[in-house]
Motif scaffolding. Structure first.
Motif, PDB file in Angstrom:
ATOM      1  N   LYS A   1      38.437  37.315  41.806  1.00  0.00           N
ATOM      2  CA  LYS A   1      37.831  36.652  43.127  1.00  0.00           C
ATOM      3  C   LYS A   1      36.386  36.777  43.198  1.00  0.00           C
ATOM      4  N   LYS A   2      35.974  37.796  42.511  1.00  0.00           N
ATOM      5  CA  LYS A   2      34.378  38.092  42.483  1.00  0.00           C
ATOM      6  C   LYS A   2      33.714  37.320  41.693  1.00  0.00           C
TER       7      LYS A   2
ATOM      8  N   ALA B   1      46.896  43.165  41.579  1.00  0.00           N
ATOM      9  CA  ALA B   1      45.972  43.194  42.528  1.00  0.00           C
ATOM     10  C   ALA B   1      44.740  43.470  42.001  1.00  0.00           C
ATOM     11  N   GLU B   2      44.549  44.450  41.173  1.00  0.00           N
ATOM     12  CA  GLU B   2      43.029  44.751  40.618  1.00  0.00           C
ATOM     13  C   GLU B   2      42.568  43.546  39.835  1.00  0.00           C
TER      14      GLU B   2
ATOM     15  N   ALA C   1      43.414  40.416  40.299  1.00  0.00           N
ATOM     16  CA  ALA C   1      43.123  39.278  41.244  1.00  0.00           C
ATOM     17  C   ALA C   1      41.780  39.738  42.174  1.00  0.00           C
ATOM     18  N   GLU C   2      41.539  40.782  42.269  1.00  0.00           N
ATOM     19  CA  GLU C   2      40.093  41.288  42.833  1.00  0.00           C
ATOM     20  C   GLU C   2      38.899  41.046  41.794  1.00  0.00           C
ATOM     21  N   ILE C   3      38.980  41.265  40.591  1.00  0.00           N
ATOM     22  CA  ILE C   3      38.292  41.091  39.560  1.00  0.00           C
ATOM     23  C   ILE C   3      37.876  39.440  39.539  1.00  0.00           C
TER      24      ILE C   3
ATOM     25  N   ARG D   1      48.630  33.232  43.214  1.00  0.00           N
ATOM     26  CA  ARG D   1      49.994  34.179  42.803  1.00  0.00           C
ATOM     27  C   ARG D   1      51.084  33.079  42.624  1.00  0.00           C
TER      28      ARG D   1
END
Length: 152
Positions: A89-90, A82-83, A85-87, A99
């Motif tokens: 996405k930005k 999740a972390e 993927a968040e990085i 995924r």
């Protein structure tokens, strides 16, 4: 099939919009046999239900001088997915994140304006992602088939 949840008229409207999202309500109405206003109401209802998400222009990066397209297969520790993927996405260079099943947990597409920009993405972002077990990068040489969204 894919559109079993829609009535026959909505299926025809969606099919026309898939082929040409710029088609006017009047043109659609002529082809499906209802008024422009009725088409507009149906399209708005499809948008409100989330069936139609967006209308967009698709740019072929390979037609732009110097553009580089790559995809990455990223395997992470399960608790870091999740972390990571968040990085990703930005980051504006990254265009799609999926995924997926199997060893590689994320399939990531990126389009850079140059080799230098792609190198910057790799060295400054990909190489510094937390919890990555493996990461492979493949440059896309040519587009053979690339269908966006649902095709009927």
């Amino acid at each position: 099939m894919f559109m079993d949840g829609l009535d026959n008229l909505d299926q025809k409207i969606v099919s026309l919009l898939i082929r040409n999202a710029r088609m006017s309500y009047s043109e659609i109405g002529q082809q499906v046999g209802i008024s422009r206003v009725a088409v507009k109401m149906r399209v708005q209802a499809l948008e409100q239900k989330g069936i139609i998400e967006e209308y967009t222009t698709i740019i072929n990066p390979q037609k732009i001088s110097g553009a580089v397209s790559c995809y990455f297969e990223i395997e992470t520790k399960p608790d870091m997915l999740a972390e990571v993927a968040e990085i990703l996405k930005k980051n504006d260079t990254i265009t799609q994140i999926y995924r997926v099943t199997g060893k590689s947990r994320l399939h990531v597409h990126a389009v850079a304006s140059s080799n230098e920009e792609m190198e910057e993405l790799i060295f400054n972002t990909m190489d510094n992602l937390p919890g990555v077990v493996a990461c492979t990068c493949n440059t896309i040489l040519s587009r053979i088939k690339d269908i966006k969204g649902l095709r009927l």
